[in-house]
Design an enzyme around this catalytic site. Sequence first.
Site, PDB file in Angstrom:
ATOM      1  NE  ARG A 177      -2.469  -1.060   3.589  1.00 61.10           N
ATOM      2  CZ  ARG A 177      -1.989  -0.253   4.519  1.00 61.10           C
ATOM      3  NH1 ARG A 177      -2.017   1.061   4.352  1.00 61.10           N
ATOM      4  NH2 ARG A 177      -1.483  -0.730   5.628  1.00 61.10           N
ATOM      5  CE1 TYR A 187       0.326  -6.026  -1.569  1.00 59.38           C
ATOM      6  CE2 TYR A 187      -0.747  -3.955  -1.029  1.00 59.38           C
ATOM      7  CZ  TYR A 187      -0.279  -5.193  -0.641  1.00 59.38           C
ATOM      8  OH  TYR A 187      -0.426  -5.609   0.659  1.00 59.38           O
ATOM      9  CE  LYS A 220      -6.216  -3.301   5.098  1.00 63.03           C
ATOM     10  NZ  LYS A 220      -6.554  -3.963   6.371  1.00 63.03           N
ATOM     11  CG  HIS A 253      -7.752  -2.380  10.544  1.00 64.50           C
ATOM     12  ND1 HIS A 253      -6.448  -2.035  10.812  1.00 64.50           N
ATOM     13  CD2 HIS A 253      -7.681  -3.435   9.696  1.00 64.50           C
ATOM     14  CE1 HIS A 253      -5.630  -2.837  10.155  1.00 64.50           C
ATOM     15  NE2 HIS A 253      -6.353  -3.699   9.483  1.00 64.50           N
ATOM     16  CB  SER A 273       0.965  -4.229  10.888  1.00 63.23           C
ATOM     17  OG  SER A 273       1.898  -3.206  11.178  1.00 63.23           O
ATOM     18  CB  CYS A 318      -0.182  -6.417  17.296  1.00 60.02           C
ATOM     19  SG  CYS A 318       0.870  -4.961  17.471  1.00 60.02           S
ATOM     20  CG  ASP A 321      -8.029  -6.786   7.613  1.00 59.31           C
ATOM     21  OD1 ASP A 321      -7.185  -6.426   8.455  1.00 59.31           O
ATOM     22  OD2 ASP A 321      -8.182  -6.211   6.523  1.00 59.31           O
ATOM     23  NE  ARG A 367      -0.269  -8.314   2.512  1.00 58.36           N
ATOM     24  CZ  ARG A 367      -0.903  -7.668   3.484  1.00 58.36           C
ATOM     25  NH1 ARG A 367      -1.991  -8.198   4.031  1.00 58.36           N
ATOM     26  NH2 ARG A 367      -0.465  -6.515   3.921  1.00 58.36           N
TER      27      ARG A 367
END
Length: 647
Positions: A106, A255, A264, A284, A306, A308, A331, A426
């Site tokens: 991103r 991407y 998103k 989120h 991210s 975590c 997510d 990914r």
Amino acid sequence: MPQVFEQVTKLPTAFGCSPKLRSVVDNQVRGTPIVNGHVSQLSAKIRTFVEESVAMCQPDRIHIVDGGDQEATTLLNTLQALGTIEPLPKYENCWLARTNPADVARVESKTFICTERREQAIPTPKEGIQGSLGNWISPDDYQTAIRSRFPGCMKGRTMYVVPFAMGPINSPLSKFGIEVTDSAYVVCSMRIMTRMGQEVLEKLADNSDFIKCLHSVGNPASGKITMPSWPCDPERVIILHKPANNEIVSYGSGYGGNSLLGKKCFALRIGSTIAQREGWLAEHMLILGVTDPNGVKKYIAAAFPSACGKTNLAMMTPTLPGYKMECVGDDIAWMKFDSKGQLRAINPENGFFGVAPGTSSETNPNAMETCYKNTIFTNVAATSDGGVFWEGMEKEIDPSVEITDWLGQPWKMGVSKTPAAHPNSRFCAPASQCPIIDPAWEDNEGVPISAILFGGRRPEGVPLVYEANSWSHGVFIGSAMRSETTAAAEHKGKMIMNDPFAMRPFFGYNFGDYLKHWLSMEERANKVGGHMPKIFHVNWFRKGANGKFLWPGFGENTRVLDWILQRVDEHDCFQETAIGRIPSAGALNFDGLTCPVDEEELFSIPKDFWLREVEEIKQYYDNQLPSDLPQEIAQQLAELKERVVQM
């Protein structure tokens, strides 16, 4: 996009197309043949959007996506012929894509919200301070950005018209979109990540509104595409959102986060603006179903930055006997009140777009089992036996197998100095394949949320878990979320970064207004006889004096959820502290824990640390929201400081 298209194409009506131009002959749109589907499938609103897109982008042909198996097979074969993807024969219907190395993530710095006034989109930071809560673009610059990139950008290509639903198609909580794109990779990925195809067109046949999503991988101004198998225009990438018009425009990147516009862009940035207007929350957050040994089931939503453990928690394998975990989503959560004031959540997505490195049979066996069928991998390494590899899978690979890295070069474990898989590589896999997918994950009414968790990677000072004293205190905790991250600049080590609500890159409107909206939810619940979920903060990552983690994490986090659910049921198993409620002595179930845990250190609340924390939070508010911080949040900070001073 009426103004944009009118200026680009000089079409004669305000909406960009005259009635005469809407006429179609031999299944064409403005003279461009439709090679799949038929124009009669499109409602008037969709048809107009497609006509405008065709007039500007000038594709050679149009493909109206139906979402069927035959179409998917054809598109995958097309991508294989182009060299965009290669099959992974070790698994069932799995594919590997390698992107242009300049298009791997991103692009937050090139992502903008367009509103009439800057303060509608982002807070006004303190003079001399760089704002970190989003980027604004003016309407004029928005149109200039489109005019300078999109005209003729799809020449020689197919324009795909992708009808998709965010959420179960018949759920009152769901929303619909049409993505116009020139990327078959995007179409194949959207088929996994959304409910896509003919059924959505039928839902929109009554001329209902939808989110307009325009995407092109772009054409460099030089006319030279450096990697034909992955066309993009990295120098001119831009991702635009216009909430007032429910529009998303993305150019130059193939991407996922930049091109799968349902994710998103729609589900969070545009979604949060719709949620504000309509009185719900687009967040989120993962959604997890937890069944206790007595068979009582509750659902939690959790927001983590991210790195975590978000996906690991969403697919946790519990260690406490009698517990069962089931995944609703990993997510994003859309949460609305039902008629009784119960907050209910849906996962608006249909798949997982997970970070591959670090995922393994040891850390997340459920994710691994999910992605070995019907999955598109991007920028992972390939193995000579037809499989995949990434950092974290070292124990799972036969030493005799040869590895090719994400750049297509030979790679040897323990020898090569560069990563085998890109750090942001990914897997894009259907959620229905998750072995612990919740039976109610597609429930039209959504699942009832009993608790909301915030958390970050905090190596010192922050206890394993604590409960907010009230809803407004919980909103304050979300606004003050901080997490350790590795600095982008080399050799700067790790630092603590602010990531409020784990939404910092995803706010669709001014964060101060976002906080006011969260604060208002309690009154909304009360008006319909409901109440808000309890809010908690968790920290799996605290370290002791020896630098090692104090808590084993992963499946042992069940023990923390066990206490949280006791508190949801109002069990008296807590003690008050300056920062919130922590488990009382003996309240956390350590039975069967194989590694020793220093409970006293794990729950200690050092006064000096928290005095610094209060001042750093205040500095963040003063710098980023000097005129936009709600008074209730400022009051919560003042009360926290007073309690800490009195410790």
